[in-house]
Design a protein around this motif. Structure first.
Motif, mmCIF file in Angstrom:
data_model
loop_
_atom_site.group_PDB
_atom_site.id
_atom_site.type_symbol
_atom_site.label_atom_id
_atom_site.label_comp_id
_atom_site.label_asym_id
_atom_site.label_seq_id
_atom_site.Cartn_x
_atom_site.Cartn_y
_atom_site.Cartn_z
ATOM 1 N N VAL A 1 0.577 -1.036 -0.413
ATOM 2 C CA VAL A 1 0.049 -0.191 -0.279
ATOM 3 C C VAL A 1 0.719 1.384 0.005
ATOM 4 O O VAL A 1 0.639 1.961 -0.513
ATOM 5 N N LEU A 2 2.386 1.609 0.965
ATOM 6 C CA LEU A 2 3.070 2.399 0.531
ATOM 7 C C LEU A 2 3.871 2.500 -0.260
ATOM 8 O O LEU A 2 3.833 3.849 -0.425
ATOM 9 N N SER A 3 4.103 1.384 -1.017
ATOM 10 C CA SER A 3 4.431 1.241 -2.567
ATOM 11 C C SER A 3 3.835 2.169 -3.448
ATOM 12 O O SER A 3 4.092 2.332 -4.437
ATOM 13 N N ARG A 4 2.837 1.465 -3.794
ATOM 14 C CA ARG A 4 1.113 2.231 -4.120
ATOM 15 C C ARG A 4 2.035 1.369 -5.728
ATOM 16 O O ARG A 4 1.802 2.116 -6.889
ATOM 17 N N ALA A 5 2.612 0.881 -5.876
ATOM 18 C CA ALA A 5 3.381 0.098 -7.076
ATOM 19 C C ALA A 5 1.798 -1.437 -7.496
ATOM 20 O O ALA A 5 0.916 -1.503 -6.842
ATOM 21 N N ILE A 6 1.989 -1.408 -8.874
ATOM 22 C CA ILE A 6 1.109 -2.361 -9.548
ATOM 23 C C ILE A 6 1.388 -3.390 -9.278
ATOM 24 O O ILE A 6 2.455 -3.715 -8.970
ATOM 25 N N ARG A 7 0.579 -4.246 -9.002
ATOM 26 C CA ARG A 7 0.924 -5.698 -8.441
ATOM 27 C C ARG A 7 0.007 -7.063 -9.310
ATOM 28 O O ARG A 7 -0.756 -6.597 -10.070
ATOM 29 N N LEU A 8 1.354 -7.812 -9.184
ATOM 30 C CA LEU A 8 1.120 -8.824 -10.455
ATOM 31 C C LEU A 8 0.750 -9.596 -9.135
ATOM 32 O O LEU A 8 1.540 -11.043 -8.502
ATOM 33 N N VAL A 9 -0.594 -10.434 -9.676
ATOM 34 C CA VAL A 9 -1.442 -11.036 -8.050
ATOM 35 C C VAL A 9 -1.604 -12.780 -8.561
ATOM 36 O O VAL A 9 -1.878 -12.265 -9.715
ATOM 37 N N VAL A 10 -0.690 -13.197 -7.557
ATOM 38 C CA VAL A 10 -0.712 -14.824 -8.751
ATOM 39 C C VAL A 10 -1.206 -15.989 -7.315
ATOM 40 O O VAL A 10 -0.127 -15.386 -5.958
ATOM 41 N N ARG A 11 -2.601 -16.313 -7.226
ATOM 42 C CA ARG A 11 -2.721 -17.431 -6.715
ATOM 43 C C ARG A 11 -3.446 -18.595 -6.425
ATOM 44 O O ARG A 11 -3.918 -19.030 -8.450
ATOM 45 N N LEU A 12 -2.870 -20.052 -6.300
ATOM 46 C CA LEU A 12 -3.225 -20.644 -6.392
ATOM 47 C C LEU A 12 -4.473 -21.558 -5.298
ATOM 48 O O LEU A 12 -4.405 -21.701 -4.724
ATOM 49 N N THR A 13 -5.118 -22.657 -5.936
ATOM 50 C CA THR A 13 -5.659 -23.187 -5.577
ATOM 51 C C THR A 13 -5.996 -24.957 -5.339
ATOM 52 O O THR A 13 -5.062 -25.150 -6.208
#
Length: 196
Positions: free
Chosen positions: A28-40
């Motif tokens: 949140v502090l970095s305000r960076a755009i994130r590539l979010v990877v989630r495995l189910t």
């Protein structure tokens, strides 16, 4: 259990093992755009998100079930090749949305050598998205599913009954697991030519 006036209950999502609030705070502090990877247990989900005070905004997203529905993928939806293809699809969509770079967010997943989350990130990298990943080396053969193919060949020769049981989902979809690398290339080309 701790008792008394100094005892604090951790937030619910931390107790459930869903959110690492320190990592979240840093993002949140970095305000960076994130590539979010989630495995189910069954799927791979890759999203490109940006922070907003009202809640995260999804810029681009890909789900491994799309590989089956749109591109004719006949393999499992949570294995290494599926993770790569899902990351590649998300990377193409992010590029189309005007995103050039992102930081990897693997959540509470413990980073281990050869983990599927890194193959999903590699897919996004190969699609043209800039994601810092350090010096992690990934096996190109695992990306294509050669390891699955070789194991299927070995198992079919040694124990045909176990082969039929273990690869029943592949066989019911009309894919011999020995042909997985060529099927991977076929689906990858379909994604590249789709204009996503």
């Amino acid at each position: 259990m701790a008792l008394g006036p100094n005892y604090k209950v951790k937030p619910r999502r931390r107790r459930e093992g869903k959110t690492n609030y320190y990592k979240r705070y840093v993002y949140v502090l970095s305000r960076a755009i994130r590539l979010v990877v989630r495995l189910t247990n069954e799927y791979v989900i890759v999203s490109v998100m940006k922070f907003d005070p009202k809640g995260d905004i999804t810029i681009a997203s890909a789900h491994s079930i799309e590989l089956v529905k749109k591109y004719g993928w006949k393999g499992d939806t949570n294995n290494t090749p599926a993770a790569y293809l899902t990351g590649f699809l998300a990377g193409l969509r992010a590029k189309k949305a005007g995103i050039e770079s992102a930081v990897a967010d693997i959540g509470l997943f413990t980073p281990t050598k050869g983990a599927r989350v890194f193959y999903a990130i590699k897919g996004a990298l190969d699609a043209g998205l800039k994601v810092p990943m350090g010096d992690i080396e990934l096996d190109e053969n695992r990306t294509k599913g050669v390891h699955i193919s070789e194991y299927a060949k070995k198992l079919e020769a040694e124990n045909p009954e176990k082969f039929n049981k273990l690869f029943s989902r592949y066989l019911s979809r009309g894919l011999n697991p020995k042909d997985l690398p060529s099927h991977f290339e076929e689906v990858l080309n379909k994604i590249k030519n789709s204009g996503e």
